[in-house]
Design an enzyme around this catalytic site. Structure first.
Site, PDB file in Angstrom:
ATOM      1  N   LYS A 197       0.857  -1.188   0.000  1.00  0.00           N
ATOM      2  CA  LYS A 197       0.000   0.000   0.000  1.00  0.00           C
ATOM      3  C   LYS A 197       0.886   1.228   0.000  1.00  0.00           C
ATOM      4  CE  LYS A 197      -4.496   0.712   0.283  1.00  0.00           C
ATOM      5  NZ  LYS A 197      -5.515  -0.274  -0.126  1.00  0.00           N
TER       6      LYS A 197
HETATM    7  N1  GLU Z   1      -7.223   0.051  -3.293  1.00  0.00           N
HETATM    8  C1  GLU Z   1      -7.979  -1.126  -3.607  1.00  0.00           C
HETATM    9  C2  GLU Z   1      -8.032  -2.042  -2.397  1.00  0.00           C
HETATM   10  O1  GLU Z   1      -7.861  -1.632  -1.282  1.00  0.00           O
HETATM   11  C3  GLU Z   1      -7.523  -1.798  -4.880  1.00  0.00           C
HETATM   12  C4  GLU Z   1      -6.126  -2.277  -4.885  1.00  0.00           C
HETATM   13  C5  GLU Z   1      -5.650  -2.806  -6.231  1.00  0.00           C
HETATM   14  O2  GLU Z   1      -6.436  -2.910  -7.156  1.00  0.00           O
HETATM   15  O3  GLU Z   1      -4.465  -3.109  -6.324  1.00  0.00           O
HETATM   16  O4  GLU Z   1      -8.325  -3.199  -2.522  1.00  0.00           O
END
Ligand code: GLU
Length: 424
Positions: free
Chosen positions: A113
């Site tokens: 993240k």
């Molecule tokens: N931000 C989204 C999540 O928390 C998508 C992450 C992604 O597609 O890599 O799942």
């Protein structure tokens, strides 16, 4: 009754919440402590400072983060969040959740993240572009189609992903679409990706309603949060025949027991000057706290972390909670909801539709062959339904709630991969 351990505001820390569930799952799995210790900490945390010349001529420095929690199942995957609340512990928790999420929904990725401490609503397009390009430059050796693949999260969307692709492609001298997902369609994005998280929430809600014997046309639903996840979840759950009685965003909550027309609300946000529900007149104004405690069958927290806590969990009336946001429920609230008999479809399962279609986007980029929206939706729905059924039966078999079951499914898979890979 469970002893009430009060969450002391403002000390909510998503990392504590993640860690508490991780500990429970590790114990239930009887996992070797030494392997468990590897899973408790991220592989790496990078902090960058990005100087941006603002439109007013002032040079401002923004702090950014990228946490790679695990790359054991494949390249690490996870969004980038732009918010003033972003901090390292939050990003660590969100990165670990991505690891468990990808494992639960059975896609070949680890978890990561990123985030930048900024207020995107107060920045111009020009400033946001410089910030996003600066962040990409600073993390060029972390990002990569086979190493770490970002995506949108709170405060970011297809435009930021387009800037990342462009900057990264310029650095490496060739188009590199697969370095990031959630891109605009013309730049290698996938049909269906924009709606994918909300769609997965809807599939989770539909699957859980079937388990509880709830009939869509007899149900009411409250959705907290009206960004990408909240608005699309609300729209698709409404299409099942469920009446959406309340929605909310940063401007507050909006309640109408007769039901809110979600397309109408989406159009309102798109056209109003604040780009929010501010002034939405077809419902009564309530607070963002009140919305969670409304009488309803289904509650979808799709705003942010730490919304359902030991302070308000006992006031929840919903029979079913489907977590569209990451970490909307604190660990201390879990047992209260358990005692109330609320079925909680946890974040790492319920909102996994987004990363699932991100995986499809990455696959399409690598093949150079693009799918129809129908194909994306069909495969996405199937992946979500399979993951739901798997976690549900695991929870019944092991006598744990769906959250702990999802953690156990995810952790067991990552731990087994870790052992197989060895090399310590
Ligand atoms: N931000 C989204 C999540 O928390 C998508 C992450 C992604 O597609 O890599 O799942």
């Amino acid at each position: 009754m469970t002893d009430l351990i009060k969450d002391e505001k403002p000390s909510h820390n998503p990392l504590d919440s993640m860690m508490k569930r991780l500990e429970i799952a590790i114990e239930k799995l009887g996992l070797d402590e030494q392997f468990a210790n590897v899973l408790k900490v991220p592989d790496r945390c990078v902090i960058v400072n990005i100087p941006v010349m603002m439109d007013d001529g002032n040079l401002k420095v923004f702090e950014g983060y990228r946490v790679v929690h695990s790359s054991h199942l494949g390249p690490s995957k996870g969004g980038i969040r732009y918010s003033m609340d972003v901090n390292l512990d939050e990003v660590k928790a969100l990165a670990a959740w991505m690891t468990w999420k990808c494992a639960v929904v059975n896609i070949p990725y680890g978890g990561a993240k990123g985030g930048i401490k900024c207020n995107p609503r107060e920045m111009s397009t020009n400033e946001l572009e410089k910030l996003t390009r600066g962040y990409t430059q600073a993390l060029k050796s972390v990002f990569g189609p086979d190493s770490d693949i970002p995506a949108p999260d709170m405060g970011t969307g297809p435009q930021e992903m387009a800037w990342i692709v462009d900057e990264y492609s310029k650095i490496f001298g060739q188009n590199s679409f697969a370095v990031v997902t959630g891109k605009p369609i013309v730049l290698g994005g996938s049909l269906g990706r924009f709606e994918a998280t909300g769609r997965g929430v809807m599939v989770s809600a539909r699957s859980a309603m079937a388990k509880l014997g709830l009939k869509a046309t007899e149900c009411t639903c409250v959705v907290q949060g009206f960004g990408n996840v909240g608005s699309i979840s609300a729209k698709l759950i409404e299409q099942l025949g469920v009446k959406i009685t309340a929605i909310s965003d940063i401007s507050g909550g909006y309640y109408n027991p007769e039901g809110i027309d979600i397309m109408d609300a989406i159009d309102y946000v798109a056209n109003c000057e604040f780009k929010s529900l501010e002034g939405f007149a077809k419902a009564d104004k309530i607070t963002n706290e009140e919305i969670l405690e409304l009488e309803c069958d289904i509650l979808v927290p799709a705003a942010m972390e730490d919304q359902i806590t030991s302070d308000n969990a006992s006031n929840i009336k919903a029979k079913l909670i489907v977590e569209g946001a990451n970490g909307p429920t604190t660990a201390n609230a879990d047992s209260i909801l358990n005692d109330l008999g609320v079925l909680v479809v946890p974040d790492i399962l319920a909102n996994a539709g987004g990363v699932t279609v991100s995986y499809f986007e990455w696959v399409q980029n690598r093949l150079g062959y693009y799918w129809t929206e129908e194909r994306v939706n069909r495969r996405g729905d199937r992946a979500m339904k399979t993951a739901f059924d798997n976690v549900y039966s695991y929870s019944e078999k092991h006598g744990v709630n769906m959250r702990i079951a999802a953690y156990m499914v995810g952790i067991e898979k990552v731990a087994n991969t870790l052992k197989l890979r060895g090399g310590f």
